[in-house]
Design a protein around this motif. Structure first.
Motif, mmCIF file in Angstrom:
data_model
loop_
_atom_site.group_PDB
_atom_site.id
_atom_site.type_symbol
_atom_site.label_atom_id
_atom_site.label_comp_id
_atom_site.label_asym_id
_atom_site.label_seq_id
_atom_site.Cartn_x
_atom_site.Cartn_y
_atom_site.Cartn_z
ATOM 1 N N VAL A 1 0.842 -1.206 0.000
ATOM 2 C CA VAL A 1 0.000 0.000 0.000
ATOM 3 C C VAL A 1 0.871 1.248 0.000
ATOM 4 N N VAL A 2 1.787 1.335 0.948
ATOM 5 C CA VAL A 2 2.623 2.528 1.098
ATOM 6 C C VAL A 2 3.547 2.707 -0.105
ATOM 7 N N ASN A 3 4.150 1.605 -0.576
ATOM 8 C CA ASN A 3 5.073 1.702 -1.702
ATOM 9 C C ASN A 3 4.374 2.118 -2.996
ATOM 10 N N SER A 4 3.054 1.952 -3.041
ATOM 11 C CA SER A 4 2.277 2.364 -4.215
ATOM 12 C C SER A 4 1.775 3.804 -4.098
ATOM 13 N N GLY A 5 2.107 4.455 -3.000
ATOM 14 C CA GLY A 5 1.678 5.835 -2.807
ATOM 15 C C GLY A 5 0.230 5.961 -2.359
ATOM 16 N N ARG A 6 -0.338 4.898 -1.819
ATOM 17 C CA ARG A 6 -1.691 4.943 -1.269
ATOM 18 C C ARG A 6 -1.616 5.086 0.249
ATOM 19 N N ARG A 7 -2.759 5.389 0.855
ATOM 20 C CA ARG A 7 -2.810 5.600 2.301
ATOM 21 C C ARG A 7 -3.483 4.420 2.990
ATOM 22 N N ILE A 8 -2.945 4.040 4.137
ATOM 23 C CA ILE A 8 -3.485 2.916 4.901
ATOM 24 C C ILE A 8 -4.562 3.404 5.859
#
Length: 372
Positions: A120-127
């Motif tokens: 999630v984080v490595n894709s630039g999305r927020r958890i």
């Protein structure tokens, strides 16, 4: 069959070769057991052919996957729904790229498998954390918290089913509620079901089997890697009934040129699903006996209650009586996964991989006893 295991040191084993030799590694989730004779024979036969060029998946591969789901999980899938992936975690990454945009939100249910956070984080999305509720070692989903945390930016939920590390096999009623919430809010469900074949005294329910309306927003990721101990071959499949979702998912794979599989993963997957049932049944018996052995030891020797896993070959153990338990365990010569790796709710816990011989497990437990 499972009491004798090969020496894995010196094989570039991620599990056995990364720390000093006197440490017993019960951490990363692969098993110490040899694969079935049928898988070994099939791979050796393919090796003897001597040519390892580009290879497609034959109809027999898809038939094996379909038959396994029908006979083992009582769920009928169609060939068109199957999209091969090089593993479940890459499949999650493909789904995030296909169905969310940078800055959008993805829900996870901690404590949960660490790579969920990483992709999630490595894709630039927020958890978004929808923490599980723990009651006396038993975990449940918090649906009220889930609904409170859904907003217009939430696009996806990653489900771990069965759950790693807490060992839950979700009930049909739990999955129904989860599915309804996600469908109502136009949220894609990505269901990691890599441990689906490793179930004790229970029944795994493929998320897609709960209700056909969930076909519209669900991707199930599955693999024989855990069940048949072939993680190094990197085999997996995404099951996606919705053609629009499937086309977008496949487009991401095509853009990254990741559609080809290891030749041996194709061979091993087909044989596992067509000739592996007997071996798997015996494996499950052995692992469950290991779980009982661990539970009895902790309760009798250390006065710590341990819940048996409903699924997976992993045990989630409460070490909160001990300060800095992970380092103390390493000092005692045992390597478990530190609970903090699994996010909120993991503090003070350790995850133990019990898919090893009883002899190794017994020695590890005796070492663990010394830190109390």
């Amino acid at each position: 069959m499972f009491n004798k295991i090969p020496d894995r040191r010196g094989t570039n084993s991620y599990k056995w070769d990364l720390k000093r030799e006197d440490i017993i590694p019960l951490w990363v989730a692969d098993m110490d057991f040899e694969v079935s004779e049928e898988i070994k024979e099939a791979i050796l036969k393919r090796v003897k052919h001597g040519v390892f060029g580009y290879t497609f998946r034959p109809d027999s591969y898809y038939h094996a996957v379909i038959t396994w789901f029908k006979e083992y999980h009582d769920f009928e899938i169609k060939k068109d729904w199957i999209v091969a992936v090089p593993g479940v975690v890459p499949g999650i990454s493909f789904a995030i790229q296909a169905f969310t945009l940078p800055g959008e939100k993805v829900i996870v249910q901690p404590p949960v498998y660490r790579p969920f956070y990483e992709v999630v984080v490595n894709s630039g999305r927020r958890i978004v954390y929808n923490n599980l509720i723990e009651r006396n070692g038993y975990y449940e989903m918090d649906f009220e918290d889930l609904e409170r945390k859904i907003d217009k930016d939430v696009r996806m939920l990653i489900l771990c089913s069965p759950h790693n590390p807490v060992g839950r096999v979700w009930k049909k009623e739990e999955l129904e509620i989860l599915g309804e919430i996600c469908l109502k809010n136009d949220i894609i469900v990505v269901s990691d079901e890599i441990h689906a074949d490793i179930i004790f005294n229970n029944k795994h329910r493929v998320f897609l089997s709960i209700d056909e309306k969930f076909y519209n927003n669900t991707i199930v990721l599955t693999s024989p890697n855990k069940s048949f101990n072939i993680a190094g071959l990197q085999s997996g499949n995404a099951i996606i009934p919705n053609k629009l979702l499937r086309d977008r998912f496949e487009r991401i794979i095509e853009l990254q040129h990741l559609g080809h599989s290891n030749i041996f993963s194709i061979v091993a997957t087909e044989v596992a699903y067509t000739k592996g049932r007997h071996w798997l049944d015996k494996l499950l018996d052995y692992i469950y006996e290991n779980a009982l052995f661990v539970k009895k030891f902790f309760e009798k020797e250390l006065n710590i209650d341990v819940n048996l896993p409903e699924g997976t070959f992993l045990m989630w153990i409460d070490f909160r009586r001990i300060q800095n338990p992970h380092q103390k365990l390493l000092n005692a010569g045992v390597w478990l996964n530190d609970g903090v790796e699994f996010g909120p709710g993991g503090e003070g816990y350790q995850r133990m991989n019990i898919a090893t011989s009883r002899e190794i497990l017994k020695e590890a437990l005796n070492r663990i006893k010394t830190i109390f």
